[in-house]
Write an enzyme that holds these catalytic residues in place. Structure first.
Site, mmCIF file in Angstrom:
data_model
loop_
_atom_site.group_PDB
_atom_site.id
_atom_site.type_symbol
_atom_site.label_atom_id
_atom_site.label_comp_id
_atom_site.label_asym_id
_atom_site.label_seq_id
_atom_site.Cartn_x
_atom_site.Cartn_y
_atom_site.Cartn_z
ATOM 1 N N ASN A 9 47.983 52.720 44.654
ATOM 2 C CA ASN A 9 46.744 52.226 45.258
ATOM 3 C C ASN A 9 47.080 51.261 46.401
ATOM 4 O O ASN A 9 47.584 50.165 46.179
ATOM 5 C CB ASN A 9 45.928 51.524 44.163
ATOM 6 N N ASP A 69 47.726 47.332 35.240
ATOM 7 C CA ASP A 69 46.605 48.176 34.868
ATOM 8 C C ASP A 69 45.404 47.264 34.853
ATOM 9 O O ASP A 69 45.483 46.122 34.388
ATOM 10 C CB ASP A 69 46.804 48.850 33.513
ATOM 11 N N SER A 70 44.321 47.747 35.413
ATOM 12 C CA SER A 70 43.169 46.868 35.568
ATOM 13 C C SER A 70 41.900 47.673 35.471
ATOM 14 O O SER A 70 41.925 48.901 35.501
ATOM 15 C CB SER A 70 43.243 46.173 36.926
ATOM 16 N N TYR A 152 34.834 48.535 42.315
ATOM 17 C CA TYR A 152 33.540 47.984 41.915
ATOM 18 C C TYR A 152 33.197 46.684 42.660
ATOM 19 O O TYR A 152 32.174 46.058 42.366
ATOM 20 C CB TYR A 152 33.541 47.728 40.400
ATOM 21 N N ASP A 153 34.061 46.259 43.589
ATOM 22 C CA ASP A 153 33.864 44.963 44.269
ATOM 23 C C ASP A 153 32.452 44.734 44.844
ATOM 24 O O ASP A 153 31.906 43.642 44.676
ATOM 25 C CB ASP A 153 34.899 44.773 45.386
ATOM 26 N N LYS A 172 39.449 36.429 47.676
ATOM 27 C CA LYS A 172 39.563 37.163 46.401
ATOM 28 C C LYS A 172 40.993 37.067 45.845
ATOM 29 O O LYS A 172 41.189 36.993 44.629
ATOM 30 C CB LYS A 172 39.168 38.630 46.617
ATOM 31 N N HIS A 177 41.303 38.546 38.977
ATOM 32 C CA HIS A 177 42.041 38.894 37.762
ATOM 33 C C HIS A 177 43.508 39.183 38.089
ATOM 34 O O HIS A 177 44.416 38.760 37.390
ATOM 35 C CB HIS A 177 41.367 40.101 37.084
HETATM 36 P P1 IMP Z 1 44.059 51.479 37.669
HETATM 37 O O1 IMP Z 1 44.451 50.053 37.338
HETATM 38 O O2 IMP Z 1 44.782 51.987 38.858
HETATM 39 O O3 IMP Z 1 44.098 52.353 36.484
HETATM 40 O O4 IMP Z 1 42.561 51.494 38.152
HETATM 41 C C1 IMP Z 1 41.674 50.504 37.869
HETATM 42 C C2 IMP Z 1 40.293 50.796 38.418
HETATM 43 O O5 IMP Z 1 39.515 49.654 38.080
HETATM 44 C C3 IMP Z 1 40.220 50.923 39.950
HETATM 45 O O6 IMP Z 1 40.261 52.236 40.383
HETATM 46 C C4 IMP Z 1 38.862 50.283 40.240
HETATM 47 O O7 IMP Z 1 37.856 51.223 40.054
HETATM 48 C C5 IMP Z 1 38.748 49.224 39.152
HETATM 49 N N1 IMP Z 1 39.276 47.929 39.647
HETATM 50 C C6 IMP Z 1 40.428 47.312 39.280
HETATM 51 N N2 IMP Z 1 40.614 46.170 39.951
HETATM 52 C C7 IMP Z 1 39.568 46.080 40.790
HETATM 53 C C8 IMP Z 1 39.206 45.133 41.778
HETATM 54 O O8 IMP Z 1 39.905 44.149 42.076
HETATM 55 N N3 IMP Z 1 38.055 45.376 42.425
HETATM 56 C C9 IMP Z 1 37.276 46.441 42.164
HETATM 57 N N4 IMP Z 1 37.571 47.371 41.291
HETATM 58 C C10 IMP Z 1 38.713 47.193 40.583
#
Ligand code: IMP
Length: 194
Positions: A9, A69-70, A152-153, A172, A177
């Site tokens: 990403n 992972d978030s 989702y920001d 930000k 997080h």
């Molecule tokens: P992953 O960590 O790549 O599996 O994806 C986490 C998903 O959570 C992202 O594609 C976003 O949709 C959402 N996400 C995680 N962190 C953020 C953020 O800082 N802002 C907005 N969306 C987030």
């Protein structure tokens, strides 16, 4: 020292590089032309997924590797979408389709409390892992605001600052997080690398 950042990403690469800058550390990622295999994120928690990514990529690159992972957890939806945040609206999900589904699912619901959660794991090629969690609380709003960030920001409103995280540009990176989890890793880094 070189540390590899295991995420595809580009927004996250930028955010993490800005937060994690240290003169003695060079952060490498797929942006430097290093190709990495896809890791199946089949864990039930952010920590499981983050560890799995960091370990597999560290073994592959033979470098100390950081993975995250978030996602977003919404109180009224029992913590959903959680670890499924990226593919909330299905296999071919986009930020738009995910946000649309989230707003639809919250129609008529008063409780808009939500949090972004991030677990950062550093893995060594020898197999040791170190995980750190960061969170930020907010509320889901119905109309998007702001042009920065991703995911989702535009719908994640932080009362304390009167802004969505998409209205914050670089700020930000101080309060998110991801920033909070990385700050914990940074604090512990010298011990971990000893
Ligand atoms: P992953 O960590 O790549 O599996 O994806 C986490 C998903 O959570 C992202 O594609 C976003 O949709 C959402 N996400 C995680 N962190 C953020 C953020 O800082 N802002 C907005 N969306 C987030």
């Amino acid at each position: 020292m070189k540390i590899f950042l295991a995420t595809g990403n580009k927004h996250k690469i930028e955010e993490i590089k800005k937060i994690f800058s240290r003169e003695d550390i060079e952060i490498l990622s797929i942006k430097d032309g290093i190709e990495i295999p896809e890791v199946i994120e089949d864990g039930k928690t952010f920590e499981e997924n983050s560890k799995k990514k960091a370990l597999e990529i560290s073994k592959f690159t033979n470098m100390i590797t950081i993975a995250d992972d978030s996602g977003i957890c919404v109180e009224a939806l029992g913590g959903a979408p959680g670890v499924y945040s990226a593919r909330y609206s299905g296999e071919n999900a986009t930020d738009e389709s995910n946000n649309k589904k989230l707003i639809e699912n919250l129609k008529g619901i008063e409780n808009r409390n939500a949090k972004f959660v991030c677990v950062i794991t550093l893995a060594k090629p020898t197999g040791e892992t170190y995980s750190f969690t960061g969170e930020i609380s907010g509320e889901i709003i119905d109309e998007p605001r702001g042009k920065f960030g991703f995911g989702y920001d535009p719908y994640f409103y932080v009362k304390e600052y009167g802004k969505t995280t998409a209205e914050m540009e670089d700020f930000k990176n101080k309060i998110s997080h991801r920033a909070r989890a990385l700050a914990k890793l940074k604090e512990n880094l010298d011990n971990i690398l000893k």
